[in-house]
Design a protein around this motif. Structure first.
Motif, mmCIF file in Angstrom:
data_model
loop_
_atom_site.group_PDB
_atom_site.id
_atom_site.type_symbol
_atom_site.label_atom_id
_atom_site.label_comp_id
_atom_site.label_asym_id
_atom_site.label_seq_id
_atom_site.Cartn_x
_atom_site.Cartn_y
_atom_site.Cartn_z
ATOM 1 N N VAL A 194 0.870 -1.175 0.000
ATOM 2 C CA VAL A 194 0.000 0.000 0.000
ATOM 3 C C VAL A 194 0.906 1.223 0.000
ATOM 4 O O VAL A 194 1.789 1.351 0.857
ATOM 5 N N ILE A 195 0.711 2.093 -0.986
ATOM 6 C CA ILE A 195 1.606 3.237 -1.160
ATOM 7 C C ILE A 195 0.784 4.522 -1.188
ATOM 8 O O ILE A 195 -0.197 4.622 -1.934
ATOM 9 N N LEU A 196 1.198 5.499 -0.402
ATOM 10 C CA LEU A 196 0.541 6.799 -0.379
ATOM 11 C C LEU A 196 1.567 7.882 -0.656
ATOM 12 O O LEU A 196 2.596 7.960 0.024
ATOM 13 N N GLY A 197 1.301 8.709 -1.657
ATOM 14 C CA GLY A 197 2.188 9.813 -1.999
ATOM 15 C C GLY A 197 1.431 11.126 -2.064
ATOM 16 O O GLY A 197 0.234 11.154 -2.414
ATOM 17 N N VAL A 198 2.119 12.207 -1.724
ATOM 18 C CA VAL A 198 1.529 13.541 -1.747
ATOM 19 C C VAL A 198 2.433 14.459 -2.557
ATOM 20 O O VAL A 198 3.652 14.483 -2.364
ATOM 21 N N GLU A 199 1.819 15.216 -3.468
ATOM 22 C CA GLU A 199 2.557 16.148 -4.320
ATOM 23 C C GLU A 199 1.930 17.539 -4.176
ATOM 24 O O GLU A 199 0.754 17.732 -4.492
ATOM 25 N N TYR A 200 2.727 18.493 -3.696
ATOM 26 C CA TYR A 200 2.230 19.840 -3.419
ATOM 27 C C TYR A 200 2.981 20.853 -4.266
ATOM 28 O O TYR A 200 4.204 20.937 -4.216
ATOM 29 N N LYS A 201 2.241 21.621 -5.054
ATOM 30 C CA LYS A 201 2.840 22.668 -5.871
ATOM 31 C C LYS A 201 2.881 23.954 -5.056
ATOM 32 O O LYS A 201 1.899 24.680 -4.933
ATOM 33 N N ALA A 202 4.051 24.224 -4.475
ATOM 34 C CA ALA A 202 4.191 25.356 -3.563
ATOM 35 C C ALA A 202 4.202 26.686 -4.290
ATOM 36 O O ALA A 202 3.776 27.709 -3.746
ATOM 37 N N SER A 203 4.714 26.690 -5.526
ATOM 38 C CA SER A 203 4.763 27.917 -6.331
ATOM 39 C C SER A 203 4.949 27.517 -7.779
ATOM 40 O O SER A 203 4.932 26.326 -8.122
#
Length: 471
Positions: free
Chosen positions: A356-365
């Motif tokens: 089970v894999i959880l990833g988070v991608e956040y575009k800060a700017s």
């Protein structure tokens, strides 16, 4: 960026690939696969089968090529440092047979990759990638053990070493097992409204080397006629396939499925037996197929444009293909404690694996994208499959990762790190190949209860890559 600069950088990377692949050095890592192909997905702990958006999707879920806009070139280099600790001991009423080993090793395994994605029509996209998915590297160097028959060195090996060296019942053993896989993958995706379907054909190439040597108890004199060396042929090519699909319910929610087929790599080659002495030396062919297992992935991607979550459920049926590896020699010359044989079978006892894999991608700017991830993997190897050449097959369990991308002009520079948190030390099981071949006491007494062994491993990984977008 000027066109000449791009061309020069591309040429340098190709030269680097040729140098790595042509060097003949360690090309693989412990554990059968790397966590991820590229830097972006490594930062997500391997998630991304529904998230998509990278040219390497052709080797993961080819349907996601439809999510990559325009032409893109991607390349990079990953590396893992495998930190292994192997320990064993033999207890016996005879103090001459008692020994203990504690060996720590650090092995670096590089994983370069290059991928290109090209739109064919408005609804059809093509992708190609060449990469190292992984492999295995394990072994121990000059561990103390009793002779395979429990006799003195001179009696067992039919040699004439002087004094205590020849009369001793203990020797040093070294063995290594290195296996690597390379893949060239071509694929297409076709978009039908909110649904995308994709398929890829992968050409896999494998290489493997096995080596075993015995030395006197000082570790300085190699015992003639007892070692062996196996190497696969240069024709170890096989075909496989990948099928994938994704469906976008909205801009913020997508579901995907990917299937990777089983690939049987023909590692036919040759054994050199009784090395280091012309009176014992023999060479014979071997028939052997190594099976890479099937994989099923169900993935989800959700969240607004600047904050994406990727959740993947992965099932790999190692148990159907890697419970046992069969090597059949043309001649019955391979030495074992029970005599010479023409069947070099290894009981791998791999288990099916869930992840089970959880990833988070956040575009800060507009210039920075931040990533993090966690992956839980069920144990691939337990006590009944542990051995001195198993390496860190069992080690890919709890993985944490972080990474980022820096965007400038038409480029993206990607970096990521991950760490496999080692679980408790795994105790080796009784009755395994490794246990039976090392639980040797005096002649006619295996002393199975006197021998014990265990191992522990951790794997920090690093990846750096770049993506170039073309108008």
């Amino acid at each position: 960026m000027q066109r000449g600069f791009v061309r020069n950088k591309y040429s340098v990377f190709i030269i680097f690939l040729l140098f790595v692949f042509g060097s003949g050095e360690v090309l693989a890592v412990d554990g059968l696969y790397f966590n991820a192909i590229n830097s972006r997905y490594l930062g997500l702990a391997g998630a991304g089968y529904a998230l998509g958006g990278s040219p390497v999707d052709v080797a993961l879920n080819p349907a996601n090529l439809s999510l990559v806009k325009g032409k893109k070139l991607e390349f990079g280099l990953g590396a893992s440092l495998i930190q292994n600790r192997y320990r064993d001991r033999f207890q016996d009423p005879n103090p001459e047979l008692v020994y203990e080993n504690d060996k720590s090793t650090n092995v670096v395994g590089p994983g370069p990759y290059i991928a290109f994605k090209l739109p064919v029509t408005e609804t059809i996209n093509y992708g190609i990638t060449f990469y190292v998915p992984g492999g295995a590297s394990g072994g121990v160097d000059k561990i103390t053990r009793n002779t395979p028959t429990g006799e003195s060195v001179n009696q067992w090996a039919d040699v004439n070493l002087p004094g205590p060296l020849g009369n001793s019942k203990q020797i040093k053993e070294s063995n290594s097992n290195t296996f690597a896989v390379f893949k060239l993958v071509n694929g297409l995706s076709v978009k039908f409204g909110n649904l995308s379907l994709g398929g890829s054909v992968e050409l896999a190439y494998g290489t493997q080397k096995l080596n075993q040597k015995y030395y006197d108890i000082t570790g300085n004199i190699e015992i003639p006629g007892q070692g062996y060396y196996y190497e696969s042929s240069k024709n170890a090519f096989a075909l496989g396939g990948i099928l994938g699909a994704n469906y976008s319910f909205s801009d913020s929610f997508r579901i995907a499925y990917a299937y990777q087929s089983h690939v049987g790599i023909p590692l036919n080659g040759g054994y050199s037996i009784g090395t280091n002495d012309p009176n014992y030396y023999r060479k014979t062919g071997v028939s052997y197929t190594f099976d890479l297992p099937e994989k099923h992935v169900l993935g989800f991607a959700f969240g607004p444009e600047n904050l994406k979550f990727a959740l993947d459920f992965v099932y790999t049926n190692y148990g159907s293909y890697l419970r046992k590896a069969n090597q059949t020699l043309e001649d019955p010359w391979l030495p074992t404690p029970l005599g010479k044989t023409g069947s070099a079978d290894a009981h791998l006892n791999f288990r099916d694996q869930w992840a089970v894999i959880l990833g988070v991608e956040y575009k800060a700017s507009s210039s920075w994208i931040l990533r993090g991830g966690y992956s839980y993997n069920s144990p691939l190897v337990k006590s009944n499959a542990l051995g001195g050449t198993t390496g860190g097959f069992f080690s890919l369990t709890d993985i944490v990762s972080a990474g980022f991308s820096y965007l400038f002009d038409s480029w993206s520079l990607d970096l990521a790190v991950s760490y496999n948190i080692p679980r408790k030390t795994i105790e080796g099981g009784k009755g395994t190949d490794w246990d039976l071949s090392h639980a040797v006491g005096s002649v006619g007494n295996a002393n199975l209860t006197g021998y014990s062994y265990n191992a522990r491993a951790g794997i920090p990984s690093f990846s750096i890559g770049a993506v170039k977008s073309f108008d």
